[in-house]
Design an enzyme around this catalytic site. Structure first.
Site, mmCIF file in Angstrom:
data_model
loop_
_atom_site.group_PDB
_atom_site.id
_atom_site.type_symbol
_atom_site.label_atom_id
_atom_site.label_comp_id
_atom_site.label_asym_id
_atom_site.label_seq_id
_atom_site.Cartn_x
_atom_site.Cartn_y
_atom_site.Cartn_z
ATOM 1 N N ARG A 195 0.821 -1.202 0.000
ATOM 2 C CA ARG A 195 0.000 0.000 0.000
ATOM 3 C C ARG A 195 0.860 1.259 0.000
ATOM 4 O O ARG A 195 0.478 2.278 -0.553
ATOM 5 C CB ARG A 195 -0.936 0.017 1.222
ATOM 6 C CG ARG A 195 -1.771 1.283 1.242
ATOM 7 C CD ARG A 195 -2.786 1.328 2.339
ATOM 8 N NE ARG A 195 -3.358 2.663 2.430
ATOM 9 C CZ ARG A 195 -4.269 3.146 1.614
ATOM 10 N NH1 ARG A 195 -4.726 2.396 0.625
ATOM 11 N NH2 ARG A 195 -4.726 4.371 1.760
ATOM 12 N N ASP A 227 -2.483 -4.806 4.100
ATOM 13 C CA ASP A 227 -3.186 -5.582 5.123
ATOM 14 C C ASP A 227 -4.624 -5.891 4.754
ATOM 15 O O ASP A 227 -5.280 -5.135 4.050
ATOM 16 C CB ASP A 227 -3.238 -4.776 6.438
ATOM 17 C CG ASP A 227 -1.887 -4.693 7.113
ATOM 18 O OD1 ASP A 227 -1.092 -5.615 6.898
ATOM 19 O OD2 ASP A 227 -1.660 -3.728 7.833
ATOM 20 N N ASP A 283 -2.524 1.447 15.479
ATOM 21 C CA ASP A 283 -1.632 0.300 15.338
ATOM 22 C C ASP A 283 -1.299 -0.377 16.665
ATOM 23 O O ASP A 283 -0.759 -1.480 16.671
ATOM 24 C CB ASP A 283 -0.330 0.731 14.650
ATOM 25 C CG ASP A 283 -0.509 0.955 13.160
ATOM 26 O OD1 ASP A 283 -1.535 0.504 12.620
ATOM 27 O OD2 ASP A 283 0.363 1.583 12.538
#
Length: 434
Positions: free
Chosen positions: A97, A121, A319
């Site tokens: 990405r 992801d 995260d």
């Protein structure tokens, strides 16, 4: 496919050094395209996502010297712009990405860019709208070509302007900042992301001769310049690794020193771990987590159950929510984990439930964790890593669990964590890569 075989229940001890920041690396390394002069970057994490981006730059003609694994000297003086429209670029960039970060500097310097549909992801939808709309407001045009799977962008008519972002996207802000840095006129970005890694990018561009003000706030002003020069830049320590190691120490009842944390750049992260009851000391720029038998989750002043949720900086980074959820499973008390930004990131909790954790998955965004207070240990199982952060959260759970665990699909972990098995072995962890 590789896997980790982990034998848990062993206390760890020693010193561990966090790698350079992955999320900073993807921005900073893309920014080398803004100049034809050499750019030296140090403290680069040696991980799959970053190495893939460096390979992409090499394949498009950027000269790369790597005197050390954590140091690269880039020179983008002979870039093959058309490579970005090739099947080879489409195939490689689809796995990463972060490749979207090439669009801003390419538009700024070469007035065209190609962006494939995003990869990375499987944690939920990640929009490109903020990037594309920002480029459009600068005057770029874009069309999507379904036959080749690329967004085609042209920046021949770009001009500085006022941009109000609909979300403070970190990568979106970074991409627009890079595009505006060489665009005539003044660009103002309101509701800009202000994460330390974005501050690092802006400071680097200023050292290259850029004119960016408002750094660290959500209102950035970028005065476009005609060209940028080379520079040197050192990346910050990875705050997600630092948080992961704090959680690891707590879960395994270990005494661990995390060396060189860049404490001023951690924001609210240390306080959030303290809310979970984890004790630690700040020693210069190190964090020392002592061995502690138990830790108790705080409650609100009225006795209400604590909620930990992600929020744009200076709030908590999303995260670390996977790590905090795992840590809470062995705390005393309860907590609600609210993952606002990604709708699939909590689905890994089914593996923790299989390990014996008490978790109620309320919906794709919320999980209630009832801490076991070490009344019973987690048990080892075979599981698969669905994404980078959940993978490390499961690894922490396995290291604290009784018996043997097998973690499959560890390529996801390798995307974000450098030599994680070797570094954990140095602390005494029983982990083998097969």
């Amino acid at each position: 496919m590789s896997q980790f075989v982990v034998r848990g229940g062993h206390k760890l001890s020693g010193t561990i050094v966090p790698q350079g920041a992955k999320n900073e690396a993807l921005q900073i390394i893309s920014a080398v395209l803004l100049t034809a002069e050499p750019v030296t970057i140090t403290n680069i994490p040696d991980i799959l996502d970053v190495n893939l981006l460096i390979e992409l730059l090499q394949e498009m003609g950027v000269k790369v010297q790597r005197p050390e694994r954590d140091t690269c000297i880039f020179q983008a003086d002979d870039v093959d712009v058309d490579y970005l429209h090739s099947p080879a670029f489409h195939k490689k960039s689809g796995r990463l990405r972060g490749s979207v970060m090439l669009a801003g500097p390419m538009l700024a310097r070469f007035k065209k860019a190609f962006v494939p549909k995003p990869g990375g992801d499987k944690i939920g939808r990640r929009r490109l709208d903020t990037h594309i709309i920002g480029f459009e407001k600068l005057g770029a045009t874009f069309t999507y070509h379904p036959e080749d799977g690329f967004y085609h962008l042209s920046g021949d008519a770009m001009q500085g302007t006022y941009i109000l972002l609909d979300e403070p996207s970190v990568t979106g802000t970074a991409n627009i900042v890079m595009a505006a840095s060489l665009t005539p006129g003044t660009t103002t970005i309101y509701n800009a992301a202000c994460e330390p890694y974005l501050q690092q990018l802006c400071a680097m561009i200023n050292r290259m001769g850029g004119k960016i003000s408002g750094i660290g706030s959500n209102l950035l002003s970028i005065e476009g310049v005609s060209s940028l020069k080379g520079t040197e830049h050192r990346m910050l320590p990875d705050m997600i690794e630092i948080g992961s190691f704090i959680g690891l120490a707590a879960m395994t009842q270990s005494n661990i020193r995390i060396q060189g944390c860049g404490i001023p750049h951690l924001g609210i992260i240390p306080e959030k771990f303290r809310q979970l009851g984890i004790q630690f000391d700040i020693d210069g720029d190190d964090i020392v987590v002592p061995e502690q038998d138990s830790y108790e989750i705080q409650t609100y002043m009225d006795g209400g159950v604590l909620t930990i949720y992600d929020h744009p900086w200076p709030g908590l980074t999303p995260d670390l929510l996977s790590i905090m959820l795992v840590v809470a499973t062995q705390a005393r008390g309860s907590v609600l984990i609210h993952q606002k930004m990604f709708e699939s990131r909590l689905f890994f909790t089914d593996k923790l439930i299989d390990m014996g954790a008490q978790i109620i998955l309320c919906d794709p965004h919320r999980a209630a964790v009832i801490g076991l207070g070490r009344s019973q240990n987690l048990r080892g199982i075979t599981m698969s890593s669905p994404d980078i952060r959940a993978g490390v959260a499961l690894l922490i759970a396995a290291l604290s669990a009784d018996g043997k665990s097998v973690i499959q699909n560890i390529e996801q972990i390798d995307r974000g964590y450098q030599n994680i098995d070797g570094r954990l072995q140095a602390l005494g962890a029983h982990i083998v890569r097969e």
